[in-house]
Design a protein around this motif. Structure first.
Motif, PDB file in Angstrom:
ATOM      1  N   CYS A 139     -10.898   9.478 -10.905  1.00  0.00           N
ATOM      2  CA  CYS A 139     -11.721   8.354 -10.461  1.00  0.00           C
ATOM      3  C   CYS A 139     -10.901   7.060 -10.470  1.00  0.00           C
ATOM      4  CB  CYS A 139     -12.939   8.210 -11.356  1.00  0.00           C
ATOM      5  SG  CYS A 139     -13.975   6.833 -10.907  1.00  0.00           S
ATOM      6  N   ALA A 140     -10.150   6.839 -11.550  1.00  0.00           N
ATOM      7  CA  ALA A 140      -9.350   5.619 -11.646  1.00  0.00           C
ATOM      8  C   ALA A 140      -8.267   5.606 -10.565  1.00  0.00           C
ATOM      9  CB  ALA A 140      -8.730   5.512 -13.028  1.00  0.00           C
ATOM     10  N   GLU A 141      -7.645   6.772 -10.343  1.00  0.00           N
ATOM     11  CA  GLU A 141      -6.560   6.838  -9.353  1.00  0.00           C
ATOM     12  C   GLU A 141      -7.089   6.488  -7.953  1.00  0.00           C
ATOM     13  OE1 GLU A 141      -4.962  10.754  -8.888  1.00  0.00           O
ATOM     14  OE2 GLU A 141      -3.726  10.148  -7.191  1.00  0.00           O
ATOM     15  N   ILE A 142      -8.205   7.108  -7.583  1.00  0.00           N
ATOM     16  CA  ILE A 142      -8.732   6.860  -6.244  1.00  0.00           C
ATOM     17  C   ILE A 142      -9.268   5.431  -6.135  1.00  0.00           C
ATOM     18  CG2 ILE A 142     -10.497   7.573  -4.579  1.00  0.00           C
ATOM     19  CD1 ILE A 142     -10.077  10.404  -5.521  1.00  0.00           C
ATOM     20  N   GLY A 143      -9.870   4.944  -7.231  1.00  0.00           N
ATOM     21  CA  GLY A 143     -10.359   3.561  -7.230  1.00  0.00           C
ATOM     22  C   GLY A 143      -9.228   2.568  -7.014  1.00  0.00           C
ATOM     23  N   ILE A 144      -8.107   2.800  -7.686  1.00  0.00           N
ATOM     24  CA  ILE A 144      -6.971   1.890  -7.518  1.00  0.00           C
ATOM     25  C   ILE A 144      -6.391   2.025  -6.111  1.00  0.00           C
ATOM     26  CG2 ILE A 144      -4.598   1.453  -8.275  1.00  0.00           C
ATOM     27  CD1 ILE A 144      -5.606   2.035 -11.138  1.00  0.00           C
ATOM     28  N   MET A 145      -6.393   3.250  -5.583  1.00  0.00           N
ATOM     29  CA  MET A 145      -5.924   3.428  -4.204  1.00  0.00           C
ATOM     30  C   MET A 145      -6.816   2.662  -3.242  1.00  0.00           C
ATOM     31  SD  MET A 145      -4.836   7.398  -3.985  1.00  0.00           S
ATOM     32  CE  MET A 145      -3.874   7.242  -2.491  1.00  0.00           C
ATOM     33  N   ARG A 146      -8.107   2.608  -3.560  1.00  0.00           N
ATOM     34  CA  ARG A 146      -9.027   1.873  -2.697  1.00  0.00           C
ATOM     35  C   ARG A 146      -8.738   0.375  -2.755  1.00  0.00           C
ATOM     36  NH1 ARG A 146     -11.645   2.311   1.633  1.00  0.00           N
ATOM     37  NH2 ARG A 146     -12.819   4.156   1.066  1.00  0.00           N
ATOM     38  N   ILE A 147      -8.618  -0.187  -3.968  1.00  0.00           N
ATOM     39  CA  ILE A 147      -8.457  -1.647  -4.017  1.00  0.00           C
ATOM     40  C   ILE A 147      -7.058  -2.096  -3.626  1.00  0.00           C
ATOM     41  CG2 ILE A 147     -10.335  -2.133  -5.649  1.00  0.00           C
ATOM     42  CD1 ILE A 147      -8.320  -2.389  -7.830  1.00  0.00           C
ATOM     43  N   SER A 148      -6.075  -1.194  -3.694  1.00  0.00           N
ATOM     44  CA  SER A 148      -4.732  -1.623  -3.276  1.00  0.00           C
ATOM     45  C   SER A 148      -4.465  -1.215  -1.825  1.00  0.00           C
ATOM     46  CB  SER A 148      -3.676  -1.047  -4.216  1.00  0.00           C
ATOM     47  OG  SER A 148      -3.709   0.355  -4.144  1.00  0.00           O
ATOM     48  N   GLN A 168      -4.491   1.466  -0.247  1.00  0.00           N
ATOM     49  CA  GLN A 168      -3.788   2.706   0.087  1.00  0.00           C
ATOM     50  C   GLN A 168      -4.662   3.639   0.924  1.00  0.00           C
ATOM     51  OE1 GLN A 168      -1.799   4.568  -3.308  1.00  0.00           O
ATOM     52  NE2 GLN A 168      -1.667   2.579  -4.265  1.00  0.00           N
ATOM     53  N   ILE A 169      -5.986   3.603   0.666  1.00  0.00           N
ATOM     54  CA  ILE A 169      -6.882   4.444   1.470  1.00  0.00           C
ATOM     55  C   ILE A 169      -6.977   3.888   2.897  1.00  0.00           C
ATOM     56  CG2 ILE A 169      -9.281   5.230   1.706  1.00  0.00           C
ATOM     57  CD1 ILE A 169      -9.322   5.483  -1.357  1.00  0.00           C
ATOM     58  N   ASP A 170      -6.991   2.534   3.003  1.00  0.00           N
ATOM     59  CA  ASP A 170      -6.953   1.921   4.338  1.00  0.00           C
ATOM     60  C   ASP A 170      -5.679   2.338   5.058  1.00  0.00           C
ATOM     61  OD1 ASP A 170      -9.270   0.657   3.737  1.00  0.00           O
ATOM     62  OD2 ASP A 170      -8.347  -1.241   3.181  1.00  0.00           O
ATOM     63  N   ALA A 171      -4.562   2.345   4.299  1.00  0.00           N
ATOM     64  CA  ALA A 171      -3.279   2.708   4.906  1.00  0.00           C
ATOM     65  C   ALA A 171      -3.339   4.136   5.443  1.00  0.00           C
ATOM     66  CB  ALA A 171      -2.147   2.559   3.888  1.00  0.00           C
ATOM     67  N   LEU A 172      -3.953   5.043   4.673  1.00  0.00           N
ATOM     68  CA  LEU A 172      -4.082   6.430   5.149  1.00  0.00           C
ATOM     69  C   LEU A 172      -4.864   6.469   6.456  1.00  0.00           C
ATOM     70  CD1 LEU A 172      -4.962   8.576   2.008  1.00  0.00           C
ATOM     71  CD2 LEU A 172      -2.954   8.792   3.446  1.00  0.00           C
ATOM     72  N   GLU A 173      -5.992   5.739   6.481  1.00  0.00           N
ATOM     73  CA  GLU A 173      -6.807   5.745   7.700  1.00  0.00           C
ATOM     74  C   GLU A 173      -6.016   5.195   8.879  1.00  0.00           C
ATOM     75  OE1 GLU A 173     -10.887   4.488   7.757  1.00  0.00           O
ATOM     76  OE2 GLU A 173     -11.013   4.678   5.586  1.00  0.00           O
ATOM     77  N   LYS A 180     -17.102   8.260  -6.778  1.00  0.00           N
ATOM     78  CA  LYS A 180     -17.215   6.953  -7.442  1.00  0.00           C
ATOM     79  C   LYS A 180     -15.974   6.108  -7.150  1.00  0.00           C
ATOM     80  CE  LYS A 180     -21.037   6.415  -9.705  1.00  0.00           C
ATOM     81  NZ  LYS A 180     -21.806   5.176  -9.591  1.00  0.00           N
ATOM     82  N   GLY A 181     -14.813   6.729  -7.245  1.00  0.00           N
ATOM     83  CA  GLY A 181     -13.581   5.988  -6.975  1.00  0.00           C
ATOM     84  C   GLY A 181     -13.475   5.598  -5.512  1.00  0.00           C
ATOM     85  N   TYR A 182     -13.830   6.530  -4.634  1.00  0.00           N
ATOM     86  CA  TYR A 182     -13.658   6.313  -3.200  1.00  0.00           C
ATOM     87  C   TYR A 182     -14.541   5.182  -2.687  1.00  0.00           C
ATOM     88  CZ  TYR A 182     -12.732   7.577   1.637  1.00  0.00           C
ATOM     89  OH  TYR A 182     -12.329   7.557   2.938  1.00  0.00           O
ATOM     90  N   PHE A 183     -15.778   5.116  -3.220  1.00  0.00           N
ATOM     91  CA  PHE A 183     -16.703   4.087  -2.739  1.00  0.00           C
ATOM     92  C   PHE A 183     -16.758   2.885  -3.675  1.00  0.00           C
ATOM     93  CE2 PHE A 183     -18.455   7.986  -0.735  1.00  0.00           C
ATOM     94  CZ  PHE A 183     -18.165   7.627   0.562  1.00  0.00           C
ATOM     95  N   LEU A 184     -15.719   2.702  -4.424  1.00  0.00           N
ATOM     96  CA  LEU A 184     -15.635   1.574  -5.364  1.00  0.00           C
ATOM     97  C   LEU A 184     -15.949   0.238  -4.692  1.00  0.00           C
ATOM     98  CD1 LEU A 184     -14.005   0.944  -8.297  1.00  0.00           C
ATOM     99  CD2 LEU A 184     -12.433  -0.029  -6.674  1.00  0.00           C
ATOM    100  N   ALA A 205       0.827  -1.225   0.000  1.00  0.00           N
ATOM    101  CA  ALA A 205       0.000   0.000   0.000  1.00  0.00           C
ATOM    102  C   ALA A 205       0.851   1.260   0.000  1.00  0.00           C
ATOM    103  CB  ALA A 205      -0.995   0.007   1.167  1.00  0.00           C
ATOM    104  N   LEU A 206       1.973   1.214  -0.720  1.00  0.00           N
ATOM    105  CA  LEU A 206       2.775   2.445  -0.862  1.00  0.00           C
ATOM    106  C   LEU A 206       2.077   3.349  -1.880  1.00  0.00           C
ATOM    107  CD1 LEU A 206       6.396   0.976  -1.140  1.00  0.00           C
ATOM    108  CD2 LEU A 206       5.262   1.870   0.892  1.00  0.00           C
TER     109      LEU A 206
END
Lengths: 269, 262
Positions: B116-125, B127-132, B218-222, A97-98
């Protein structure tokens, strides 16, 4: 390997029930992890170990029961507690998750930048100390896309320990790595604990790795705790499901013929 | 029969749920952004991405839109013997309608889909969990700068679009069809009023908000998508949804604001 624990629990989970829609995945989990301990949570696919981890991280809402981390109630209803505890914990995710838009160094510095007011030089030095610890010295300016799988995991570990957390969570450290890299990562986890006395929770299905690093192991099966014990206790357990896991035997599923036929002929809905 | 009613009800509930998530995202992001410390640098970076890097597309699209408008208007106005109105017709069409809408559609295609694609990929990989887990609020860190940058960039891009469009009209009307330069600009000065510019400005502000909001939400709640969003397929479908939904909302909003302000 077994170590005497100090006796004060930093993670306390009681009667935890978690589900997705109507499906209950964790069914009354109770466990506690002592300060400075390395606890490995094991279990096969579908045992609920990932859901347990996500609940412990506050990423999955719980249906009932309670989670206390560092003595504070930790779930959605308590955002202030969550934010306080999260500043004292680190998480190394399975895929690292980098953030792809930042260099390795910037990734590792991010928690420092957001939560401290240190100057750039101090942050750079702290980043390099952690990079040295995970054997990634000199990779500071590379982008995550330029790293190998093992390096990504080590960089993620460096990011998770940058604030010297009291709690460290590790999701599947060995997944997708070759045996040598995986063994190195195990050494690294032990080294981190040696250096910082952090309490570490590792979720894995890799038996060798679990037996090597764990102080105690919690085995999950079908959403329940099958057993918690030291490596020796786990080895000597007479529970058939644990022995199956230790000896890599396939599960013996008792099949109900009627139920089987019903599943085959059921209509889609 | 009951099955269809059930399905319809189910769908309505799903749509309401989605609207709820999206509203939560907007309010949480704006609230998080309003609290100090202010991360203005993040906004500037997003303005660079949404605004500055869309400039070439806007220049080309604006130029051609103005040229096409002048071409069609010239042809029509000539039939009624009023080609002197070409300047004001082109400018009004651009300032009131086509500028805001076309600029917004261009930004949706270029930056909205990417966000949308960037945030969506951050969600499935994760990365958004990591931020939280790092106690970094994703709404403040990730979403708010994009929405604020959208609100700032789209009106600016619209202005550029209008200017280039008017020059495109000049190229066709004056340089190709030989209309006098004075007639082109004079009718524009006479025909365009502050109200027209104001309407275009409001539209572009709203469009800037709508397109960044829909793309990021849309990306965030993917992961909450009912059809199950998994991997590359999930991201591609969500991005398509975001582009379609924000384009339609922009067109609908265009009509609504036009009807309200006329």
């Amino acid at each position: 390997m077994t170590q005497a624990t100090s006796g004060n629990a930093v993670i306390e989970v009681e009667n935890l029930v978690v589900g997705y829609g109507d499906r209950t995945v964790l069914n009354g989990i109770t466990l506690s992890v002592d300060s400075g301990e390395i606890r490995v949570i094991m279990g096969g696919s579908g045992s609920g170990k990932t859901t347990l981890l996500r609940s412990l991280l506050g990423l999955k809402e719980i249906a009932s029961g309670s989670i206390h981390l560092l003595g504070k109630k930790f779930h959605y209803g308590y955002p202030k507690h969550m934010s306080e505890v999260r500043r004292q914990m680190g998480v190394a995710f399975q895929g690292g998750a980098l953030f792809g838009s930042m260099t390795v160094g910037e990734n590792i510095r991010l928690p420092l930048r957001e939560h401290t007011r240190l100057d750039e030089n101090t942050m750079r030095i702290m980043t390099r100390i952690k990079l040295e610890l995970v054997n990634l010295a000199g990779f500071e300016d590379l982008m995550p896309s330029e790293l190998s799988g093992g390096m990504v995991k080590r960089a993620a570990l460096a990011r998770s320990i940058i604030l010297d957390p009291k709690l460290l969570f590790f999701d599947e450290p060995s997944a997708g790595l070759d045996p040598v890299t995986s063994a190195e990562l195990d050494e690294l986890i032990l080294r981190v604990r040696g250096a910082t006395r952090t309490t570490i929770v590792v979720v894995t299905h890799e038996l060798d790795s679990a037996l090597k690093i764990a102080d105690r192991i919690t085995v999950l099966g079908k959403g329940e705790v099958l057993m918690t014990g030291t490596v020796e206790e786990i080895r000597n357990s007479d529970d058939s499901r644990i022995q199956d896991m230790l000896h890599r035997r396939p599960r013996e599923e008792d099949q109900d013929p009627e139920d089987y036929l019903r599943r085959l002929t059921a209509k889609r809905h | 029969m009951i099955k269809y009613v059930e399905r319809f009800g189910d769908y309505v509930l799903y749509v309401l749920e989605q609207i709820g998530w999206m509203a939560t995202l907007l309010f949480k992001s704006l609230y998080a952004f309003a609290k100090p410390p202010y991360d203005l640098f993040a906004v500037v970076r997003q303005i660079h991405f949404i605004g500055a890097r869309s400039l070439y597309v806007i220049l080309v699209a604006g130029g051609f839109t103005g040229m096409v408008l002048a071409l069609q208007f010239y042809n029509t106005l000539e039939r009624f013997g009023s080609i002197d109105l070409l300047g004001s017709a082109t400018a009004l069409a651009l300032v009131r309608e086509l500028g805001p809408v076309m600029a917004a559609l261009m930004v949706i295609g270029r930056a909205g889909s990417a966000m949308c694609a960037e945030i969506g990929i951050m969600r499935i990989s994760e990365q958004i969990d990591a931020l939280e887990c790092m106690a970094i609020d994703p709404y403040r860190y990730l979403i708010a700068p994009k929405i604020i940058a959208g609100i700032i960039s789209v009106p600016l891009l619209t202005s550029v679009f209008n200017v280039i469009g008017i020059l495109g009209g000049y190229l066709v009307g004056v340089l190709i069809f030989g209309l006098s330069e004075g007639a082109y600009f004079d009718s524009m000065y006479a025909g365009v009023e502050w109200n027209d510019v104001e309407m275009g400005l409001y539209k572009s502000l709203v469009f800037g908000l709508i397109l960044t909001w829909i793309a990021t939400a849309k990306g965030y709640f993917l992961h909450l998508d009912r059809r199950g969003a998994y991997g590359a397929e999930g991201v591609s479908r969500t991005t398509t949804d975001a582009v379609v939904l924000s384009s339609i909302t922009v067109l609908f909003g265009d009509y609504l604001i036009g009807a309200l302000m006329l």
